[in-house]
Scaffold this motif. Sequence first.
Motif, PDB file in Angstrom:
ATOM      1  N   ARG A  93      -6.356 -28.550  35.747  1.00  0.00           N
ATOM      2  CA  ARG A  93      -7.133 -29.011  36.804  1.00  0.00           C
ATOM      3  C   ARG A  93      -5.825 -29.018  38.228  1.00  0.00           C
ATOM      4  O   ARG A  93      -5.616 -29.706  39.048  1.00  0.00           O
ATOM      5  N   TYR A  94      -6.025 -27.607  38.620  1.00  0.00           N
ATOM      6  CA  TYR A  94      -5.115 -26.894  40.074  1.00  0.00           C
ATOM      7  C   TYR A  94      -5.114 -27.307  40.732  1.00  0.00           C
ATOM      8  O   TYR A  94      -4.316 -27.770  41.498  1.00  0.00           O
ATOM      9  N   GLU A  95      -6.589 -26.838  41.439  1.00  0.00           N
ATOM     10  CA  GLU A  95      -7.170 -27.444  42.744  1.00  0.00           C
ATOM     11  C   GLU A  95      -6.645 -29.291  42.722  1.00  0.00           C
ATOM     12  O   GLU A  95      -6.210 -29.758  43.615  1.00  0.00           O
ATOM     13  N   GLN A  96      -6.187 -30.005  41.864  1.00  0.00           N
ATOM     14  CA  GLN A  96      -6.530 -31.235  41.808  1.00  0.00           C
ATOM     15  C   GLN A  96      -5.097 -31.284  41.557  1.00  0.00           C
ATOM     16  O   GLN A  96      -4.125 -32.499  42.599  1.00  0.00           O
ATOM     17  N   ALA A  97      -4.711 -30.707  40.670  1.00  0.00           N
ATOM     18  CA  ALA A  97      -2.914 -31.004  41.394  1.00  0.00           C
ATOM     19  C   ALA A  97      -2.936 -30.686  42.470  1.00  0.00           C
ATOM     20  O   ALA A  97      -1.370 -31.200  42.642  1.00  0.00           O
ATOM     21  N   VAL A  98      -2.990 -29.381  42.775  1.00  0.00           N
ATOM     22  CA  VAL A  98      -1.751 -29.438  44.435  1.00  0.00           C
ATOM     23  C   VAL A  98      -2.425 -30.493  45.078  1.00  0.00           C
ATOM     24  O   VAL A  98      -1.699 -30.845  45.663  1.00  0.00           O
ATOM     25  N   GLU A  99      -3.524 -31.126  45.476  1.00  0.00           N
ATOM     26  CA  GLU A  99      -4.064 -31.856  46.494  1.00  0.00           C
ATOM     27  C   GLU A  99      -3.247 -33.237  46.414  1.00  0.00           C
ATOM     28  O   GLU A  99      -2.899 -33.790  47.263  1.00  0.00           O
ATOM     29  N   THR A 100      -3.085 -33.155  44.898  1.00  0.00           N
ATOM     30  CA  THR A 100      -2.443 -34.386  45.003  1.00  0.00           C
ATOM     31  C   THR A 100      -1.058 -34.371  44.745  1.00  0.00           C
ATOM     32  O   THR A 100       0.022 -35.296  45.864  1.00  0.00           O
ATOM     33  N   LEU A 101      -0.683 -33.537  44.628  1.00  0.00           N
ATOM     34  CA  LEU A 101       0.048 -32.985  45.472  1.00  0.00           C
ATOM     35  C   LEU A 101       1.555 -32.902  46.884  1.00  0.00           C
ATOM     36  O   LEU A 101       2.594 -33.675  46.642  1.00  0.00           O
ATOM     37  N   ARG A 102       0.306 -32.462  46.926  1.00  0.00           N
ATOM     38  CA  ARG A 102       0.706 -31.936  48.555  1.00  0.00           C
ATOM     39  C   ARG A 102       1.187 -33.702  48.886  1.00  0.00           C
ATOM     40  O   ARG A 102       1.054 -33.791  50.063  1.00  0.00           O
ATOM     41  N   LEU A 103      -0.146 -34.376  48.888  1.00  0.00           N
ATOM     42  CA  LEU A 103      -0.519 -35.623  49.074  1.00  0.00           C
ATOM     43  C   LEU A 103       1.054 -36.922  48.650  1.00  0.00           C
ATOM     44  O   LEU A 103       1.654 -36.975  49.404  1.00  0.00           O
ATOM     45  N   LEU A 122       0.929 -24.380  42.794  1.00  0.00           N
ATOM     46  CA  LEU A 122       0.513 -23.071  43.674  1.00  0.00           C
ATOM     47  C   LEU A 122       0.307 -21.939  42.640  1.00  0.00           C
ATOM     48  O   LEU A 122       0.048 -21.318  43.250  1.00  0.00           O
ATOM     49  N   TYR A 123       1.388 -22.027  42.126  1.00  0.00           N
ATOM     50  CA  TYR A 123       1.905 -20.887  41.143  1.00  0.00           C
ATOM     51  C   TYR A 123       0.197 -20.630  40.528  1.00  0.00           C
ATOM     52  O   TYR A 123       0.141 -19.621  40.539  1.00  0.00           O
ATOM     53  N   ASN A 124      -0.189 -21.664  39.947  1.00  0.00           N
ATOM     54  CA  ASN A 124      -1.319 -21.585  39.158  1.00  0.00           C
ATOM     55  C   ASN A 124      -2.530 -21.597  39.689  1.00  0.00           C
ATOM     56  O   ASN A 124      -3.258 -21.090  39.008  1.00  0.00           O
ATOM     57  N   THR A 125      -2.510 -21.134  40.876  1.00  0.00           N
ATOM     58  CA  THR A 125      -3.890 -20.960  41.506  1.00  0.00           C
ATOM     59  C   THR A 125      -3.630 -20.218  42.960  1.00  0.00           C
ATOM     60  O   THR A 125      -4.468 -19.021  42.853  1.00  0.00           O
ATOM     61  N   GLY A 126      -2.332 -19.181  42.136  1.00  0.00           N
ATOM     62  CA  GLY A 126      -2.247 -18.309  43.167  1.00  0.00           C
ATOM     63  C   GLY A 126      -1.771 -17.837  44.060  1.00  0.00           C
ATOM     64  O   GLY A 126      -1.406 -17.025  44.604  1.00  0.00           O
ATOM     65  N   ALA A 127      -1.512 -18.790  44.942  1.00  0.00           N
ATOM     66  CA  ALA A 127      -0.432 -19.358  45.794  1.00  0.00           C
ATOM     67  C   ALA A 127       0.864 -18.870  45.606  1.00  0.00           C
ATOM     68  O   ALA A 127       1.518 -19.585  45.799  1.00  0.00           O
ATOM     69  N   HIS A 128       0.914 -17.322  45.104  1.00  0.00           N
ATOM     70  CA  HIS A 128       2.704 -17.693  44.520  1.00  0.00           C
ATOM     71  C   HIS A 128       3.526 -16.840  45.593  1.00  0.00           C
ATOM     72  O   HIS A 128       5.206 -17.112  45.550  1.00  0.00           O
TER      73      HIS A 128
END
Length: 166
Positions: A93-103, A122-128
């Motif tokens: 659930r990469y997008e939720q991971a990014v959102e939570t970790l950004r918080l 971020l890597y998992n979402t392609g934001a290398h």
Amino acid sequence: MSAQSGNDSLSGAVRLREEGRHEEARTLLLDLSARSPQDAEVAYQTAWIHDVLGLEADAVPYYERALAGDGLSDEDRRGALLGLGSTYRVLGRYEQAVETLRLGVARYPGDGALRAFLAMALYNTGAHREATGTLLEVLAETSGDPSVRRYRRAIAHYAGDLDGTV
């Protein structure tokens, strides 16, 4: 259940987890959570034991409950944000991971672990590019390696400008 007996039970469950008696801790925490569903600390500890046991999907609702309520210490809130973000990542659930970790990073910008886990998500979402830059920032800020320390300014600079040249 009195507040004191609840605190004793929670302390006992944490002690069981720390002793490696994970299933016993889980049983006790599930009972505590059922009896005190609004207790953020109980929810956090219940999430944590599920993660320890590799039951990430079962951990998520407890992390969410812990973070939705009041009552977590600052240290435990930080841990819950890291735990939930990491768990979302493990579950794909990469997008939720990014959102939570950004918080988490927004609230605790100096926390290298939150930033490292954010980089993985971020890597998992392609934001290398952002993932690499984030890791380089953490490396430049936290490394005790003398050779990294020698080039800290350059590494920090290129973290934000990966295509830059000397």
